[in-house]
Scaffold this motif. Structure first.
Motif, short mmCIF file in Angstrom:
data_model
loop_
_atom_site.label_atom_id
_atom_site.label_comp_id
_atom_site.label_asym_id
_atom_site.label_seq_id
_atom_site.Cartn_x
_atom_site.Cartn_y
_atom_site.Cartn_z
N PHE A 16 73.39 46.54 49.30
CA PHE A 16 73.31 48.12 49.99
C PHE A 16 72.13 48.43 49.80
O PHE A 16 72.24 49.16 48.91
N GLY A 17 72.05 49.50 51.12
CA GLY A 17 71.41 50.52 51.01
C GLY A 17 71.62 51.79 51.15
O GLY A 17 73.03 51.49 50.81
N GLY A 18 70.75 52.51 50.63
CA GLY A 18 71.18 54.42 50.24
C GLY A 18 72.55 54.65 51.47
O GLY A 18 73.18 55.61 50.75
N SER A 19 72.47 54.47 52.51
CA SER A 19 73.32 54.70 53.09
C SER A 19 74.55 54.37 53.24
O SER A 19 75.74 55.29 53.11
N SER A 20 74.70 53.15 52.53
CA SER A 20 75.81 52.63 51.84
C SER A 20 76.28 52.95 51.16
O SER A 20 77.67 52.21 50.79
N VAL A 21 75.73 53.68 50.05
CA VAL A 21 76.50 53.91 48.98
C VAL A 21 76.35 55.39 49.39
O VAL A 21 75.61 56.56 48.09
N SER A 22 76.56 56.12 50.68
CA SER A 22 76.24 57.69 50.13
C SER A 22 77.75 58.94 50.67
O SER A 22 77.86 59.79 50.70
N SER A 23 78.91 57.47 50.82
CA SER A 23 80.42 57.92 50.77
C SER A 23 81.07 57.19 50.25
O SER A 23 80.91 56.60 50.41
N ARG A 24 82.46 58.00 49.82
CA ARG A 24 83.56 57.46 49.84
C ARG A 24 83.66 56.19 50.84
O ARG A 24 83.85 54.91 50.53
N VAL A 29 83.57 49.68 51.95
CA VAL A 29 83.02 48.66 52.37
C VAL A 29 82.43 48.13 50.88
O VAL A 29 82.76 46.11 50.77
N ILE A 30 82.10 48.09 50.62
CA ILE A 30 81.05 47.82 49.12
C ILE A 30 82.26 47.11 48.28
O ILE A 30 82.28 45.99 47.93
N ALA A 78 77.76 65.96 45.54
CA ALA A 78 78.43 65.85 47.02
C ALA A 78 79.13 64.79 46.72
O ALA A 78 80.31 64.29 47.05
N LEU A 79 77.98 63.08 46.13
CA LEU A 79 79.01 61.68 45.81
C LEU A 79 79.93 61.66 44.55
O LEU A 79 81.07 61.34 45.41
N ALA A 80 79.80 62.31 44.26
CA ALA A 80 80.45 62.08 42.84
C ALA A 80 81.95 62.84 43.64
O ALA A 80 82.87 62.35 42.73
N GLN A 81 81.50 64.25 44.14
CA GLN A 81 82.72 65.13 44.18
C GLN A 81 83.62 64.04 45.41
O GLN A 81 84.57 63.35 45.49
N ASP A 82 82.79 62.81 46.35
CA ASP A 82 83.40 62.30 47.64
C ASP A 82 84.90 61.00 46.75
O ASP A 82 85.03 60.90 47.28
N LEU A 83 83.27 60.71 45.79
CA LEU A 83 84.17 59.62 45.24
C LEU A 83 85.41 60.17 43.95
O LEU A 83 85.67 59.03 43.28
N GLU A 84 85.42 61.03 44.05
CA GLU A 84 85.78 62.21 42.66
C GLU A 84 85.62 61.03 41.11
O GLU A 84 86.29 60.79 40.76
#
Length: 157
Positions: A16-24, A29-30, A78-84
């Protein structure tokens, strides 16, 4: 007894590329892809890039001496917050970045260390998220991959 080919056929590698690991939403999807392969009886190895934007910040730090820590931390937060997940899971790579960002010049070893921090920090955040959805195991590539001065395969390429 299983032969190497049979053992390898049990595994599926997904990248998975960078955009695939950038949001909840994208990280879900992963999880779905991994679960689909697991249901098919495969073992799954997930390989991922740094979250979108992190590698560019680090490359700019190496090439143009542009400070990276603040913007890097903002993206990761921002990523950590989105992923809680707690941002503290990425303290080690963030501390390393903060120290390297203070240096006027980076030697090639420091640049290599710096360039790895995007993947390392993203990995820490992703593992914390994935742990809430299963029991992922993290493998350190340095423990599984090696090189040798006797290995001449590059000459065949």
């Amino acid at each position: 007894m299983l032969c190497a080919g049979e053992i390898l056929s049990q595994w599926v590698v997904v990248k998975f590329g960078g955009s695939s690991v950038s949001s909840r939403t994208k990280c879900q999807v992963i999880i779905d892809v991994v679960n689909n392969h697991l249901k098919q009886g495969h073992k799954v190895l997930v390989v991922h890039s740094a979250a979108q934007g992190l590698t560019n910040l680090l490359a700019d730090r190496c090439q143009h001496n542009t400070p990276a820590f603040a913007a890097f931390s903002e993206i990761l937060q921002a990523l950590a917050q989105d992923l809680e997940v707690p941002m503290s899971v990425a303290n080690e790579p963030l501390d390393t970045l903060k120290a390297l960002d203070l240096l006027a010049q980076l030697d090639v070893y420091q640049q290599a260390s710096l360039m790895a921090l995007g993947e390392l920090a993203t990995h820490r955040v992703l593992m914390a998220f994935l742990a809430k959805h299963g029991q992922p195991q993290s493998l350190d590539p340095k423990e599984w991959l090696g090189s040798s001065s006797e290995d001449k395969r590059h000459a065949e390429a």
